[in-house]
Design a protein around this motif. Structure first.
Motif, mmCIF file in Angstrom:
data_model
loop_
_atom_site.group_PDB
_atom_site.id
_atom_site.type_symbol
_atom_site.label_atom_id
_atom_site.label_comp_id
_atom_site.label_asym_id
_atom_site.label_seq_id
_atom_site.Cartn_x
_atom_site.Cartn_y
_atom_site.Cartn_z
ATOM 1 N N GLN A 66 25.361 20.789 -3.798
ATOM 2 C CA GLN A 66 26.487 21.665 -4.126
ATOM 3 C C GLN A 66 27.804 21.069 -3.641
ATOM 4 O OE1 GLN A 66 26.867 25.193 -5.550
ATOM 5 N NE2 GLN A 66 28.774 24.047 -5.599
ATOM 6 N N ALA A 67 27.811 20.616 -2.378
ATOM 7 C CA ALA A 67 29.028 20.042 -1.805
ATOM 8 C C ALA A 67 29.431 18.773 -2.550
ATOM 9 C CB ALA A 67 28.817 19.742 -0.323
ATOM 10 N N ALA A 68 28.457 17.939 -2.912
ATOM 11 C CA ALA A 68 28.755 16.714 -3.643
ATOM 12 C C ALA A 68 29.350 17.030 -5.010
ATOM 13 C CB ALA A 68 27.480 15.882 -3.813
ATOM 14 N N THR A 69 28.801 18.049 -5.667
ATOM 15 C CA THR A 69 29.338 18.469 -6.967
ATOM 16 C C THR A 69 30.790 18.900 -6.840
ATOM 17 O OG1 THR A 69 27.152 19.184 -7.703
ATOM 18 C CG2 THR A 69 29.036 20.088 -8.878
ATOM 19 N N ASN A 70 31.102 19.635 -5.769
ATOM 20 C CA ASN A 70 32.484 20.044 -5.528
ATOM 21 C C ASN A 70 33.401 18.838 -5.337
ATOM 22 O OD1 ASN A 70 31.780 22.758 -5.650
ATOM 23 N ND2 ASN A 70 31.451 22.918 -3.447
ATOM 24 N N MET A 71 32.889 17.805 -4.664
ATOM 25 C CA MET A 71 33.697 16.594 -4.434
ATOM 26 C C MET A 71 33.904 15.808 -5.723
ATOM 27 S SD MET A 71 32.134 15.327 -0.809
ATOM 28 C CE MET A 71 31.948 16.485 0.549
#
Length: 311
Positions: A66-71
């Protein structure tokens, strides 16, 4: 697919402390990873004893994806010129806080790598077929804003997010605990999928005017602002009615009706968009939409847990 929220900027401000990196993670979106994993795992309690290390690995992997997708979202919105100092929202680590675009991209790929390592552990203790499914989920996260035709530019963003982050994650979380898939987790995943999609719809309602200028064809743009708000409200109603129907059919416990305590937040989210046209005015409604998903999911987990506890 993890649920992405587009980066938007306030004032240009180059400041480096832990809050900059925390905002880069888009913490308000991380419940879209936590809730499906928790729901799928609690549903498995009725089938098998919970394997705690697998639950933790699945939870952490989902949070990293999820965090990587946001980045990736942050990086590609910057590269395509969608993030400007005049935009409104929680993002902006590149434009507002001065973090290097290469650093953001490197962090995103690093988070994906960590998730893959955790995925190896999960597969080794369940099924290697999950490697294929996990890879598809990660690819969907990347192609939401990456690639030649980003999903975010189409009307299918809500559908993709709901399918990958609701339906798929719940079933994977259930499968790694039980080694099988039953009808119940498939049915219970429906309202969670709808609410994950609602987060994306709320984001697209807020950014409708800017998206239209940039050439996007989101569902909110195709429907128009008023119809999109009606759709958002209908998604909330459908989620509550779906749980009620599962209780009525004795598929799940009456304790899950605790989710109805999240109705005021859903009402606040829907009402918060009515009559608003400026992005800054719609920020509270967008936040309330994410909070509805959190409250609904948490109360669902609590209701399921109480049922299994008192059996």
């Amino acid at each position: 697919m993890p649920t992405p929220v587009r980066s938007n900027i306030g004032t240009v401000r180059y400041k480096r402390d832990w809050r900059v990196w925390w905002r880069l993670l888009r913490p308000h979106t991380l419940t879209a990873a936590f809730i499906p994993v928790s729901v799928g795992t609690v549903l498995a309690v009725d089938e098998e004893p919970i394997h705690s290390p697998l639950f933790i690995a699945m939870l952490v992997a989902s949070l990293f994806i999820q965090a990587a997708t946001n980045m990736f979202n942050e990086y590609y919105d910057y590269k395509r010129g969608l993030d400007t100092p005049e935009s409104v929202g929680i993002g902006g680590a590149i434009v507002r806080d001065g973090i290097s675009p290469k650093t953001v991209l490197l962090l995103a790929w690093s988070f994906f790598a960590i998730a893959m390592l955790l995925g190896v552990y999960i597969c080794a203790n369940s099924s290697w077929w999950l490697a294929v499914i996990g890879t598809v989920c990660m690819a969907a996260g990347y192609f939401y804003t990456g690639g030649p035709v980003p999903i975010a530019y189409t009307p299918f963003g809500e559908l993709a997010a709901g399918f990958f982050m609701g339906f798929t994650i719940i079933l994977i979380s259930f499968f790694i605990q039980t080694g099988t898939i039953t009808t119940t987790p498939m049915l219970v995943s429906v309202p969670i999928s709808i609410l994950v999609g609602a987060i994306l719809l709320a984001n697209n309602i807020r950014d409708l005017d800017g998206d239209k200028k940039s050439g996007r064809k989101t569902l909110a743009i195709l429907l128009g602002r008023q119809r999109a708000i009606w759709l958002l409200g209908s998604m909330f109603i459908a989620s509550f009615l779906w749980i009620a129907s599962l209780v009525f059919s004795k598929t799940i416990s009456p304790w899950t009706l605790l989710v109805f305590f999240s109705i005021p937040k859903a009402w606040q989210a829907t009402k918060g968009f009515v009559g608003k046209t400026k992005p800054i005015e719609m920020m509270p409604a967008m936040k309330a939409t994410a909070q509805t998903n959190t409250q609904f999911g948490f109360l669902l987990v609590v209701g399921l847990f109480i049922h299994y506890w008192i059996q």
